[in-house]
Scaffold this active site. Structure first.
Site, PDB file in Angstrom:
ATOM      1  N   GLN A   1       0.728  -1.302  -0.062  1.00 20.64           N
ATOM      2  CA  GLN A   1      -0.067  -0.132  -0.009  1.00 20.64           C
ATOM      3  C   GLN A   1       0.885   1.373   0.168  1.00 20.64           C
ATOM      4  OE1 GLN A   1      -3.536   2.278   2.605  1.00 20.64           O
ATOM      5  NE2 GLN A   1      -3.173   0.251   3.100  1.00 20.64           N
TER       6      GLN A   1
ATOM      7  N   GLU B   1       1.528  -1.453   8.189  1.00 20.87           N
ATOM      8  CA  GLU B   1       0.681  -0.348   8.698  1.00 20.87           C
ATOM      9  C   GLU B   1       0.672  -0.563  10.187  1.00 20.87           C
ATOM     10  OE1 GLU B   1      -1.548   2.084   7.325  1.00 20.87           O
ATOM     11  OE2 GLU B   1      -1.251   2.592   9.225  1.00 20.87           O
TER      12      GLU B   1
ATOM     13  N   ASP C   1       0.676   3.615   6.129  1.00 28.23           N
ATOM     14  CA  ASP C   1       0.949   3.177   4.678  1.00 28.23           C
ATOM     15  C   ASP C   1       0.733   4.318   3.675  1.00 28.23           C
ATOM     16  OD1 ASP C   1       1.794   0.491   5.103  1.00 28.23           O
ATOM     17  OD2 ASP C   1      -0.602  -0.290   4.786  1.00 28.23           O
TER      18      ASP C   1
ATOM     19  N   GLY D   1      -7.887  19.245  20.884  1.00 29.83           N
ATOM     20  CA  GLY D   1      -7.382  20.599  20.613  1.00 29.83           C
ATOM     21  C   GLY D   1      -7.747  21.347  21.697  1.00 29.83           C
ATOM     22  N   GLY D   2      -8.087  22.765  21.429  1.00 31.25           N
ATOM     23  CA  GLY D   2      -8.574  23.748  22.209  1.00 31.25           C
ATOM     24  C   GLY D   2     -10.016  23.614  22.709  1.00 31.25           C
TER      25      GLY D   2
HETATM   26  N1  COA Z   1      11.643  -9.738  -9.699  1.00 30.85           N
HETATM   27  C1  COA Z   1      12.583 -10.457  -8.764  1.00 30.85           C
HETATM   28  N2  COA Z   1      12.466 -10.426  -7.696  1.00 30.85           N
HETATM   29  C2  COA Z   1      11.579  -9.519  -6.901  1.00 30.85           C
HETATM   30  C3  COA Z   1      10.814  -8.705  -7.888  1.00 30.85           C
HETATM   31  C4  COA Z   1      10.740  -8.745  -9.166  1.00 30.85           C
HETATM   32  N3  COA Z   1      10.218  -8.064  -9.987  1.00 30.85           N
HETATM   33  N4  COA Z   1      10.322  -7.736  -7.013  1.00 30.85           N
HETATM   34  C5  COA Z   1      10.640  -8.083  -5.817  1.00 30.85           C
HETATM   35  N5  COA Z   1      11.497  -9.158  -5.740  1.00 30.85           N
HETATM   36  C6  COA Z   1      12.126  -9.608  -4.731  1.00 30.85           C
HETATM   37  C7  COA Z   1      13.163  -8.665  -3.924  1.00 30.85           C
HETATM   38  O1  COA Z   1      14.236  -8.465  -4.487  1.00 30.85           O
HETATM   39  C8  COA Z   1      13.201  -9.372  -2.559  1.00 30.85           C
HETATM   40  O2  COA Z   1      13.994 -10.458  -2.549  1.00 30.85           O
HETATM   41  P1  COA Z   1      15.095 -10.645  -1.551  1.00 30.85           P
HETATM   42  O3  COA Z   1      14.633 -10.479  -0.182  1.00 30.85           O
HETATM   43  O4  COA Z   1      15.711 -12.081  -1.900  1.00 30.85           O
HETATM   44  O5  COA Z   1      16.395  -9.710  -1.798  1.00 30.85           O
HETATM   45  C9  COA Z   1      11.759 -10.147  -2.367  1.00 30.85           C
HETATM   46  O6  COA Z   1      11.096 -10.070  -3.757  1.00 30.85           O
HETATM   47  C10 COA Z   1      10.695  -9.546  -1.376  1.00 30.85           C
HETATM   48  O7  COA Z   1      10.893  -8.531  -0.932  1.00 30.85           O
HETATM   49  P2  COA Z   1      10.401  -7.909   0.561  1.00 30.85           P
HETATM   50  O8  COA Z   1      10.054  -6.415   0.211  1.00 30.85           O
HETATM   51  O9  COA Z   1      11.285  -8.047   1.372  1.00 30.85           O
HETATM   52  O10 COA Z   1       8.904  -8.761   0.486  1.00 30.85           O
HETATM   53  P3  COA Z   1       8.174  -9.324   1.989  1.00 30.85           P
HETATM   54  O11 COA Z   1       7.019  -9.578   1.518  1.00 30.85           O
HETATM   55  O12 COA Z   1       9.243 -10.446   2.476  1.00 30.85           O
HETATM   56  O13 COA Z   1       7.913  -8.039   2.789  1.00 30.85           O
HETATM   57  C11 COA Z   1       7.197  -5.918   3.355  1.00 30.85           C
HETATM   58  C12 COA Z   1       6.882  -7.067   2.433  1.00 30.85           C
HETATM   59  C13 COA Z   1       6.071  -4.819   2.974  1.00 30.85           C
HETATM   60  C14 COA Z   1       6.990  -6.316   4.988  1.00 30.85           C
HETATM   61  C15 COA Z   1       8.574  -5.164   3.074  1.00 30.85           C
HETATM   62  O14 COA Z   1       8.660  -4.953   1.857  1.00 30.85           O
HETATM   63  C16 COA Z   1       8.894  -3.967   3.745  1.00 30.85           C
HETATM   64  O15 COA Z   1       9.066  -3.759   4.963  1.00 30.85           O
HETATM   65  N6  COA Z   1       8.871  -2.784   2.939  1.00 30.85           N
HETATM   66  C17 COA Z   1       9.062  -1.432   3.450  1.00 30.85           C
HETATM   67  C18 COA Z   1       7.998  -1.052   4.268  1.00 30.85           C
HETATM   68  C19 COA Z   1       6.804  -1.165   3.506  1.00 30.85           C
HETATM   69  O16 COA Z   1       6.500  -0.313   2.693  1.00 30.85           O
HETATM   70  N7  COA Z   1       5.782  -1.686   4.431  1.00 30.85           N
HETATM   71  C20 COA Z   1       4.687  -2.031   3.651  1.00 30.85           C
HETATM   72  C21 COA Z   1       3.606  -0.891   3.476  1.00 30.85           C
HETATM   73  S1  COA Z   1       2.180  -1.351   2.840  1.00 30.85           S
END
Ligand code: COA
Length: 416
Positions: A17, A140, A169, A248-249
């Site tokens: 998100q 979130e 988010d 607030g106030g």
């Molecule tokens: N092709 C190949 N690999 C891809 C890709 C693509 N098009 N898109 C993503 N990937 C890979 C990434 O390189 C990563 O690989 P690695 O961990 O082996 O290096 C993997 O997919 C997933 O990465 P990640 O973002 O860590 O996914 P996750 O599902 O484990 O975590 C979150 C999800 C949201 C918790 C994490 O992305 C995060 O903390 N993001 C930052 C904060 C954030 O935005 N939170 C969500 C708010 S809505």
């Protein structure tokens, strides 16, 4: 009609998100936003909380309108080559992967700058660089807790509570959008790109600044007079949860209206703004309170604010929330009905303003979404549906100079 950002190309390397909310807004304002997604699966929200089998979930459609979708496996050599070409011709790359994911993919900031010195790389992470929690992945509610919002939300006799509003988010996405636009403006002057970062914790803290105000006041005074704990309850040394207090106030509270016994949203929010005290007394049939020393000033009212709200609730008991607001608005009293999401979806004013819009999706058909909350006098925001997974892959590859044979090879290699 031209759009403000129609000369800006954005690589949308975002998911879930926070990042998608940011890039969707920039797409509404005219940017060419190319969503880069993993072949086969795409953004996880395409399949999360589906309401129709095999059709992109509303979670995805609500956050990815007006974009193009390019599938690309950026861990393959051929996929990396496509991304490199895309970086060279783009203005902005937005990502919200877990910490270090982009570096592990081989796209460090140094490498991106080498490919395109004018690139703006915009990132969302849970915590800011160098923070002692910088390695954490964050969603979130984690951000709402880390940013101080949860400790100050809810009722004093209940646990810390998260808000339904996406403070961690979408709010972070909006902060990032401001950062991107600022970096673009700076690039106009310097010709150089830069990194823009916004952590979810920081974006939540930015919205909680009045609670930090309260912490400082509490440190000095030992009490917070606008909280329900004052003057009869007790304070500790941290800002308490204040229920539905004004904050607030102006004292305020959620008050029951006719039908509250069966309708969970038959309430209004009522604010006792100081200068509206006279009109409030007239509106609720208590004109004698206007000159009664026990009620005349905010300070005099505070010790029995609960009793005052109970009196207003008694006045409300034979009025629906809409009838009540229609009466109170004539007295210039700040108030509003507590709207359910169903009422929001069907509100004619929100439909007319384009805040709630209906769009037509290739697989889903018509669906409602939230349009731009920002309105312009000289630019029309057209909300378009979200793309199917990989819908624009061949189109984008052709724009990057790949011919049909090269494109077929990329498909055969499963790089796209
Ligand atoms: N092709 C190949 N690999 C891809 C890709 C693509 N098009 N898109 C993503 N990937 C890979 C990434 O390189 C990563 O690989 P690695 O961990 O082996 O290096 C993997 O997919 C997933 O990465 P990640 O973002 O860590 O996914 P996750 O599902 O484990 O975590 C979150 C999800 C949201 C918790 C994490 O992305 C995060 O903390 N993001 C930052 C904060 C954030 O935005 N939170 C969500 C708010 S809505």
């Amino acid at each position: 009609m031209t759009k403000a950002l129609d000369d800006i190309k954005i690589i949308d390397f975002t998911h879930v998100q926070a990042g998608p909310a940011c890039t969707q807004m920039l797409a509404w304002f005219g940017a060419d936003v190319i969503k880069v997604e993993r072949p086969g699966s795409g953004d996880v929200t395409r399949s999360q909380l589906r309401d129709i089998p095999d059709v992109d979930a509303l979670y995805f459609t609500q956050l990815n309108g007006n974009k193009r979708s390019l599938t690309l496996d950026t861990k393959t050599a051929a996929g990396k080559e496509v991304l490199e070409k895309l970086i060279k011709v783009s203005d902005v790359m937005v990502e919200n992967f877990g910490p270090g994911a982009l570096d592990r993919m081989g796209f460090t900031w140094e490498r991106i700058l080498e490919l395109n010195p004018k690139m703006i790389l915009a990132s969302v992470k849970g915590f800011s660089d160098g923070h002692h929690y910088e390695d954490l992945k964050v969603y979130e509610n984690v951000a709402q807790c880390a940013g101080g919002a949860a400790s100050t939300t809810g009722f004093w006799d209940g646990p810390p509570t998260v808000s339904a509003a996406a403070l961690g988010d979408s709010n972070t996405g909006m902060h990032l959008a401001i950062g991107i636009l600022t970096a673009l403006r700076q690039r106009d002057k310097t010709g150089k790109g830069q990194k823009v970062a916004c952590s979810m914790q920081d974006a939540v803290i930015n919205l909680c600044r009045v609670k930090l105000r309260d912490q400082l006041r509490l440190d000095r005074l030992g009490y917070l007079e606008e909280y329900p704990q004052y003057p009869h309850g007790t304070f500790t040394d941290v800002v308490p949860r204040g229920g539905n207090a004004g904050g607030g106030g102006q004292p305020g509270w959620v008050l029951k209206c006719k039908g509250w016994e069966t309708d969970p949203n038959a309430y209004i929010y009522f604010t006792i703004q100081g200068h509206a005290w006279g009109p409030i007394c007239d509106a609720i049939g208590k004109p004698e309170w206007k000159t009664d020393p026990l009620y005349m000033t905010p300070k005099a009212r505070q010790p029995h604010i609960t009793e005052i709200f109970a009196t207003i609730e008694d006045w409300l008991k034979d009025k629906t929330k809409f009838e009540a607001v229609d009466i109170l608005r004539k007295f210039d009293i700040p108030c509003a009905p507590v709207h359910s999401m169903k009422e929001i979806a069907n509100d004619p004013s929100l439909r007319a303003s384009g805040t709630i819009v209906e769009v037509d999706h290739k697989a889903r058909g018509k669906y409602l979404t939230v349009g731009s909350p920002i309105k312009f006098s000289d630019m029309k925001v057209e909300v378009k549906p979200s793309p199917l997974l990989g819908e624009h892959t061949d189109e984008v590859l052709a724009e990057l100079g790949y011919n049909s044979d090269n494109i077929a090879t990329l498909h055969a290699l499963k790089a796209v």
